[in-house]
Enzyme design. Structure first.
Site, PDB file in Angstrom:
ATOM      1  N   GLU A 118       0.836  -1.202   0.000  1.00  0.00           N
ATOM      2  CA  GLU A 118       0.000   0.000   0.000  1.00  0.00           C
ATOM      3  C   GLU A 118       0.868   1.248   0.000  1.00  0.00           C
ATOM      4  O   GLU A 118       2.083   1.184   0.249  1.00  0.00           O
ATOM      5  CB  GLU A 118      -0.909   0.012   1.225  1.00  0.00           C
ATOM      6  CG  GLU A 118      -0.155   0.019   2.553  1.00  0.00           C
ATOM      7  CD  GLU A 118      -0.988   0.552   3.701  1.00  0.00           C
ATOM      8  OE1 GLU A 118      -1.391   1.723   3.622  1.00  0.00           O
ATOM      9  OE2 GLU A 118      -1.212  -0.204   4.670  1.00  0.00           O
ATOM     10  N   LYS A 173      -5.966  10.397   0.861  1.00  0.00           N
ATOM     11  CA  LYS A 173      -6.037   9.031   1.387  1.00  0.00           C
ATOM     12  C   LYS A 173      -7.248   8.375   0.733  1.00  0.00           C
ATOM     13  O   LYS A 173      -8.388   8.773   0.956  1.00  0.00           O
ATOM     14  CB  LYS A 173      -6.196   9.068   2.908  1.00  0.00           C
ATOM     15  CG  LYS A 173      -6.186   7.714   3.590  1.00  0.00           C
ATOM     16  CD  LYS A 173      -6.290   7.890   5.107  1.00  0.00           C
ATOM     17  CE  LYS A 173      -6.359   6.562   5.823  1.00  0.00           C
ATOM     18  NZ  LYS A 173      -6.518   6.746   7.292  1.00  0.00           N
ATOM     19  N   VAL A 225      -5.575  -0.034   2.835  1.00  0.00           N
ATOM     20  CA  VAL A 225      -5.672  -1.497   2.731  1.00  0.00           C
ATOM     21  C   VAL A 225      -6.798  -1.873   1.768  1.00  0.00           C
ATOM     22  O   VAL A 225      -6.621  -2.710   0.876  1.00  0.00           O
ATOM     23  CB  VAL A 225      -5.899  -2.127   4.122  1.00  0.00           C
ATOM     24  CG1 VAL A 225      -6.279  -3.605   3.986  1.00  0.00           C
ATOM     25  CG2 VAL A 225      -4.653  -1.990   4.988  1.00  0.00           C
ATOM     26  N   ASP A 256     -17.843   4.016  13.657  1.00  0.00           N
ATOM     27  CA  ASP A 256     -16.590   4.257  12.948  1.00  0.00           C
ATOM     28  C   ASP A 256     -15.896   2.911  12.737  1.00  0.00           C
ATOM     29  O   ASP A 256     -15.199   2.397  13.623  1.00  0.00           O
ATOM     30  CB  ASP A 256     -15.707   5.208  13.757  1.00  0.00           C
ATOM     31  CG  ASP A 256     -14.504   5.711  12.950  1.00  0.00           C
ATOM     32  OD1 ASP A 256     -14.270   5.171  11.851  1.00  0.00           O
ATOM     33  OD2 ASP A 256     -13.820   6.641  13.422  1.00  0.00           O
ATOM     34  N   SER A 285     -13.658   0.674   9.841  1.00  0.00           N
ATOM     35  CA  SER A 285     -12.852   0.779   8.629  1.00  0.00           C
ATOM     36  C   SER A 285     -13.440  -0.039   7.475  1.00  0.00           C
ATOM     37  O   SER A 285     -13.956  -1.145   7.673  1.00  0.00           O
ATOM     38  CB  SER A 285     -11.429   0.288   8.914  1.00  0.00           C
ATOM     39  OG  SER A 285     -10.681   0.180   7.715  1.00  0.00           O
ATOM     40  N   ALA A 286     -13.313   0.514   6.270  1.00  0.00           N
ATOM     41  CA  ALA A 286     -13.740  -0.202   5.058  1.00  0.00           C
ATOM     42  C   ALA A 286     -12.860  -1.424   4.784  1.00  0.00           C
ATOM     43  O   ALA A 286     -13.231  -2.282   3.981  1.00  0.00           O
ATOM     44  CB  ALA A 286     -13.705   0.740   3.855  1.00  0.00           C
ATOM     45  N   ASP A 287     -11.719  -1.501   5.471  1.00  0.00           N
ATOM     46  CA  ASP A 287     -10.839  -2.665   5.284  1.00  0.00           C
ATOM     47  C   ASP A 287     -11.573  -3.974   5.583  1.00  0.00           C
ATOM     48  O   ASP A 287     -11.342  -4.989   4.919  1.00  0.00           O
ATOM     49  CB  ASP A 287      -9.631  -2.574   6.217  1.00  0.00           C
ATOM     50  CG  ASP A 287      -8.733  -1.373   5.945  1.00  0.00           C
ATOM     51  OD1 ASP A 287      -8.960  -0.672   4.944  1.00  0.00           O
ATOM     52  OD2 ASP A 287      -7.802  -1.146   6.749  1.00  0.00           O
ATOM     53  N   LYS A 302      -4.411  -2.371  14.268  1.00  0.00           N
ATOM     54  CA  LYS A 302      -3.715  -1.332  15.026  1.00  0.00           C
ATOM     55  C   LYS A 302      -4.257  -1.299  16.458  1.00  0.00           C
ATOM     56  O   LYS A 302      -5.467  -1.375  16.674  1.00  0.00           O
ATOM     57  CB  LYS A 302      -3.877   0.014  14.337  1.00  0.00           C
ATOM     58  CG  LYS A 302      -3.235   0.061  12.954  1.00  0.00           C
ATOM     59  CD  LYS A 302      -3.421   1.408  12.298  1.00  0.00           C
ATOM     60  CE  LYS A 302      -2.728   1.452  10.937  1.00  0.00           C
ATOM     61  NZ  LYS A 302      -3.434   0.676   9.921  1.00  0.00           N
TER      62      LYS A 302
END
Length: 391
Positions: free
Chosen positions: A109, A170, A190, A222, A224-226, A243
């Site tokens: 990435e 981003k 990602v 909230d 992540s789209a990951d 993380k």
């Protein structure tokens, strides 16, 4: 029914011819004949031009359209999207040749460069991580969007641009079409790196840590789209876990619900980025990278289209103490609340704050875990290629 430029001109020709014939009848023979001949010649030349020149003009205007080029390439390849995309020019010759010859390629990435590390340390890391992958016989393929073009494998100049991070956005899944349509340059997360890697036919991708459910995510939503990308895109992501700034328990619950296998590389503990253990387990503890490759191969053979998440712990000599990092992260989270930082800006803010609070110690750990993930991914990619050759 589709209307090509030539067909449109034919209709215009008939209309003008009919109009000129009527006018010639009204004006008298000589004047009408002159007008009719002029109209026929004019429209005839235009019709000829549409048939001979319009295709070239069209291509010169729209040759950079990703959708048009992919559509044409897919048609020529008999519907094989990966083969089609490998033929497009956003793949450098070295990567295109490696994929065609069945050699291992590892996707990387670019958000870790533009939004995860400062310049020039990020540029040094970009070269080091690519060299690590090459040293194990694989080809590195750093992904990004440059001036609206999807890129798989960056030049030295493009790496410099991503690392200087001047007006570099981003880019996650929701942003890809905007950046392509408007000709913007952006670093891939990602999620978007998985998308581009899958298009190019690259099955293994190394990153630092994935995004997930943020702390308090049960209220803020909230997430992540990951995680959704892992559920729907057939790429294996090698990481040092989620993380530690995230709610790791809820992140793993989300992945379980979406049917994403979480594999530990020689560990039964899901790592927590800076730390080797998060307090949560993995679905299966693989004994080697070759075993992980066999799981990937089996999943593809079954026809499942989800990704696979590989948790690869940071090397012990660079790992940080879990309790110590929890205290640091809580201070960083409070700072984010006070600064009213949310959304896609929260992760870069927290990582920068953690680096500051640890006196740079967390940055070195970040670099080392990412290099370690690249080694693991290169070995998995090589083993996967051997399995494909043996079919």
């Amino acid at each position: 029914m589709s209307f090509s430029p030539a067909l449109v001109y034919d209709f215009i020709f008939l209309a003008v011819f009919s109009f000129a014939a009527v006018k010639s009848w009204q004006k008298g023979f000589l004047a009408g004949l002159t007008e009719l001949i002029g109209a026929v010649l004019g429209v005839g030349i235009a019709s000829w031009g549409s048939r001979t020149l319009a295709p070239e003009v069209y291509l010169s205007f729209f040759s950079d359209s990703v959708s048009t080029r992919v559509e044409q390439a897919v048609a020529q390849s008999g519907g094989d999207i990966a083969a089609a995309v490998q033929g497009l020019d956003f793949l450098p010759e070295s990567i295109r040749a490696a994929l065609a010859e069945g050699k291992p390629v590892v996707a990387l990435e670019s958000t870790i460069l533009s939004h995860g590390m400062p310049y020039p340390e990020n540029l040094d890391f970009a070269h080091r991580v690519e060299e690590v992958i090459r040293s194990l016989g694989a080809i590195p393929a750093t992904c990004a969007i440059v001036k609206g073009r999807l890129k798989v494998g960056l030049t030295a100049e493009e790496l410099e641009i991503m690392c200087r991070a001047e007006n570099i956005g981003k880019v996650s899944r929701r942003d890809v079409a905007v950046y392509v349509a408007l000709g913007r340059t952006g670093a891939t997360t990602v999620a978007s790196t998985m998308i581009i890697a899958a298009m190019a036919g690259i099955p293994v991708f190394a990153t630092g840590g994935i995004g997930g459910v943020h702390r308090g995510g049960q209220d803020s939503m909230d997430i992540s789209a990951d995680l959704q990308e892992l559920a729907h895109t057939p790429v294996t992501v090698v990481c040092a876990g989620a993380k530690q700034i995230l709610d790791i328990g809820r992140t793993l619950e989300y992945l379980e619900t979406m049917g994403v296998p979480v594999i530990g590389n020689q560990t039964a503990d899901f790592p927590a980025f800076f730390c080797r253990k998060s307090g949560f387990g993995v679905d299966y503890a693989a004994q080697s990278e070759a075993e992980i490759a066999s799981i990937i191969h089996a999943q593809r053979g079954i026809g499942f289209t989800a990704g696979i998440l590989v948790g690869n712990p940071v090397p012990e000599e660079y790992a940080l103490d879990h309790e110590y990092m929890e205290r640091i992260i809580n201070v960083a989270l409070q700072a984010a609340d006070e600064a009213n930082v949310h959304g896609k800006n929260i992760t870069p803010f927290l990582l920068a704050k953690v680096k500051e609070l640890t006196g740079g110690e967390s940055f070195e750990t970040n670099v080392q875990l990412a290099l370690n993930n690249a080694r693991c991914a290169a070995r998995i990619a090589a083993a996967l290629c051997e399995l494909k050759k043996a079919e």
